[in-house]
Motif scaffolding. Structure first.
Motif, PDB file in Angstrom:
ATOM      1  N   UNK A  15     -15.095  57.623  10.356  1.00 30.50           N
ATOM      2  CA  UNK A  15     -14.058  58.622  10.590  1.00 30.50           C
ATOM      3  C   UNK A  15     -12.991  58.069  11.538  1.00 30.50           C
ATOM      4  N   UNK A  16     -13.419  57.591  12.705  1.00 23.71           N
ATOM      5  CA  UNK A  16     -12.466  57.120  13.708  1.00 23.71           C
ATOM      6  C   UNK A  16     -13.190  56.209  14.683  1.00 23.71           C
ATOM      7  N   UNK A  17     -12.418  55.355  15.364  1.00 25.48           N
ATOM      8  CA  UNK A  17     -13.005  54.460  16.358  1.00 25.48           C
ATOM      9  C   UNK A  17     -12.001  54.214  17.467  1.00 25.48           C
ATOM     10  N   UNK A  18     -12.534  53.823  18.640  1.00 27.61           N
ATOM     11  CA  UNK A  18     -11.688  53.567  19.799  1.00 27.61           C
ATOM     12  C   UNK A  18     -12.268  52.405  20.582  1.00 27.61           C
ATOM     13  N   UNK A  19     -11.391  51.528  21.070  1.00 25.28           N
ATOM     14  CA  UNK A  19     -11.833  50.394  21.873  1.00 25.28           C
ATOM     15  C   UNK A  19     -12.267  50.866  23.258  1.00 25.28           C
ATOM     16  N   UNK A  20     -12.885  49.964  24.035  1.00 26.78           N
ATOM     17  CA  UNK A  20     -13.433  50.387  25.319  1.00 26.78           C
ATOM     18  C   UNK A  20     -12.359  50.921  26.248  1.00 26.78           C
ATOM     19  N   UNK A  21     -11.153  50.364  26.173  1.00 26.09           N
ATOM     20  CA  UNK A  21     -10.071  50.790  27.067  1.00 26.09           C
ATOM     21  C   UNK A  21      -9.326  52.006  26.539  1.00 26.09           C
ATOM     22  N   UNK A  22      -9.543  52.317  25.273  1.00 27.58           N
ATOM     23  CA  UNK A  22      -8.764  53.375  24.638  1.00 27.58           C
ATOM     24  C   UNK A  22      -7.444  52.876  24.086  1.00 27.58           C
ATOM     25  N   UNK A  23      -7.186  51.573  24.238  1.00 32.64           N
ATOM     26  CA  UNK A  23      -5.899  51.033  23.826  1.00 32.64           C
ATOM     27  C   UNK A  23      -5.730  50.859  22.336  1.00 32.64           C
ATOM     28  N   UNK A  24      -6.831  50.807  21.619  1.00 33.25           N
ATOM     29  CA  UNK A  24      -6.780  50.676  20.163  1.00 33.25           C
ATOM     30  C   UNK A  24      -7.591  51.778  19.527  1.00 33.25           C
ATOM     31  N   UNK A  25      -7.042  52.369  18.497  1.00 37.92           N
ATOM     32  CA  UNK A  25      -7.747  53.376  17.732  1.00 37.92           C
ATOM     33  C   UNK A  25      -7.560  53.111  16.238  1.00 37.92           C
ATOM     34  N   UNK A  26      -8.468  53.675  15.457  1.00 36.81           N
ATOM     35  CA  UNK A  26      -8.406  53.486  13.997  1.00 36.81           C
ATOM     36  C   UNK A  26      -8.945  54.743  13.355  1.00 36.81           C
ATOM     37  N   UNK A  27      -8.369  55.130  12.223  1.00 41.52           N
ATOM     38  CA  UNK A  27      -8.792  56.340  11.525  1.00 41.52           C
ATOM     39  C   UNK A  27      -8.977  56.047  10.048  1.00 41.52           C
ATOM     40  N   UNK A  28      -9.866  56.805   9.430  1.00 42.07           N
ATOM     41  CA  UNK A  28      -9.962  56.735   7.985  1.00 42.07           C
ATOM     42  C   UNK A  28      -8.735  57.416   7.390  1.00 42.07           C
ATOM     43  N   UNK A  29      -8.403  57.061   6.175  1.00 42.03           N
ATOM     44  CA  UNK A  29      -7.232  57.653   5.530  1.00 42.03           C
ATOM     45  C   UNK A  29      -7.376  59.167   5.380  1.00 42.03           C
ATOM     46  N   UNK A  30      -8.596  59.632   5.215  1.00 38.25           N
ATOM     47  CA  UNK A  30      -8.813  61.056   4.958  1.00 38.25           C
ATOM     48  C   UNK A  30      -8.551  61.927   6.186  1.00 38.25           C
ATOM     49  N   UNK A  31      -8.585  61.345   7.375  1.00 39.71           N
ATOM     50  CA  UNK A  31      -8.394  62.157   8.580  1.00 39.71           C
ATOM     51  C   UNK A  31      -7.131  61.771   9.359  1.00 39.71           C
ATOM     52  N   UNK A  32      -6.472  60.714   8.951  1.00 41.90           N
ATOM     53  CA  UNK A  32      -5.292  60.240   9.673  1.00 41.90           C
ATOM     54  C   UNK A  32      -4.237  61.344   9.735  1.00 41.90           C
ATOM     55  N   UNK A  33      -3.714  61.577  10.932  1.00 42.99           N
ATOM     56  CA  UNK A  33      -2.725  62.625  11.122  1.00 42.99           C
ATOM     57  C   UNK A  33      -3.315  63.981  11.453  1.00 42.99           C
ATOM     58  N   UNK A  34      -4.616  64.138  11.255  1.00 42.78           N
ATOM     59  CA  UNK A  34      -5.283  65.408  11.562  1.00 42.78           C
ATOM     60  C   UNK A  34      -6.257  65.285  12.722  1.00 42.78           C
ATOM     61  N   UNK A  35      -6.911  64.147  12.847  1.00 40.67           N
ATOM     62  CA  UNK A  35      -7.907  63.922  13.891  1.00 40.67           C
ATOM     63  C   UNK A  35      -7.351  62.951  14.930  1.00 40.67           C
ATOM     64  N   UNK A  36      -7.802  63.144  16.183  1.00 41.35           N
ATOM     65  CA  UNK A  36      -7.421  62.239  17.258  1.00 41.35           C
ATOM     66  C   UNK A  36      -8.659  61.881  18.067  1.00 41.35           C
ATOM     67  N   UNK A  37      -8.879  60.595  18.239  1.00 42.62           N
ATOM     68  CA  UNK A  37      -9.982  60.128  19.071  1.00 42.62           C
ATOM     69  C   UNK A  37      -9.433  59.722  20.426  1.00 42.62           C
ATOM     70  N   UNK A  38     -10.168  60.047  21.481  1.00 43.35           N
ATOM     71  CA  UNK A  38      -9.748  59.693  22.829  1.00 43.35           C
ATOM     72  C   UNK A  38     -10.997  59.530  23.689  1.00 43.35           C
ATOM     73  N   UNK A  39     -10.810  58.992  24.885  1.00 43.86           N
ATOM     74  CA  UNK A  39     -11.970  58.818  25.762  1.00 43.86           C
ATOM     75  C   UNK A  39     -11.571  58.988  27.210  1.00 43.86           C
ATOM     76  N   UNK A  40     -12.551  59.405  27.997  1.00 44.79           N
ATOM     77  CA  UNK A  40     -12.415  59.511  29.448  1.00 44.79           C
ATOM     78  C   UNK A  40     -13.596  58.751  30.023  1.00 44.79           C
TER      79      UNK A  40
END
Length: 128
Positions: free
Chosen positions: A48-73
């Protein structure tokens, strides 16, 4: 090792929103890339989605791009998946997964085998 616990799933109408959380315990969570996957009944687990350890890079599947947002604290040892404009086809069990990475890496994975640690999952049901 790191232990992962997902929360925030539930029942929502189409067009609604949910925010999933993936809380980590154990080793230093900021060293870990994190991915979200989902698995619908009778289907394979999918990225579905992924995020690097720093949060600087993210990736989404085509089916959720624009609708889902991944983030981290990292201070809260938590990764989030904000899901907007939900569709019935988003119905699935959602899993978070983690993999330890070097500090100088912006690595994230999009495959199941890229990750070493998995949570138990949280159910998301979207009604039409």
């Amino acid at each position: 090792q790191v232990q992962l616990v997902e929360s925030g799933g539930g029942l929502v109408q189409a067009g609604g929103s949910l925010r999933l959380s993936c809380a980590a315990s154990g080793r230093t969570f900021s060293r870990y890339a994190v991915g979200w996957f989902h698995q619908a009944p009778g289907k394979e687990r999918e990225f579905v989605a992924a995020i690097s350890w720093s949060g600087g890079r993210t990736r989404y599947s085509d089916s959720v791009k624009g609708r889902f947002t991944i983030s981290r604290d990292n201070a809260k040892r938590t990764v989030y998946l904000q899901m907007n404009s939900l569709k019935p086809e988003d119905t699935a069990v959602y899993y978070c997964a983690a993999k330890e990475t070097p500090y100088n890496s912006n690595y994230y994975g999009t495959q199941i085998l890229d990750y070493d640690y998995w949570g138990q999952g949280t159910q998301v049901t979207v009604s039409s």
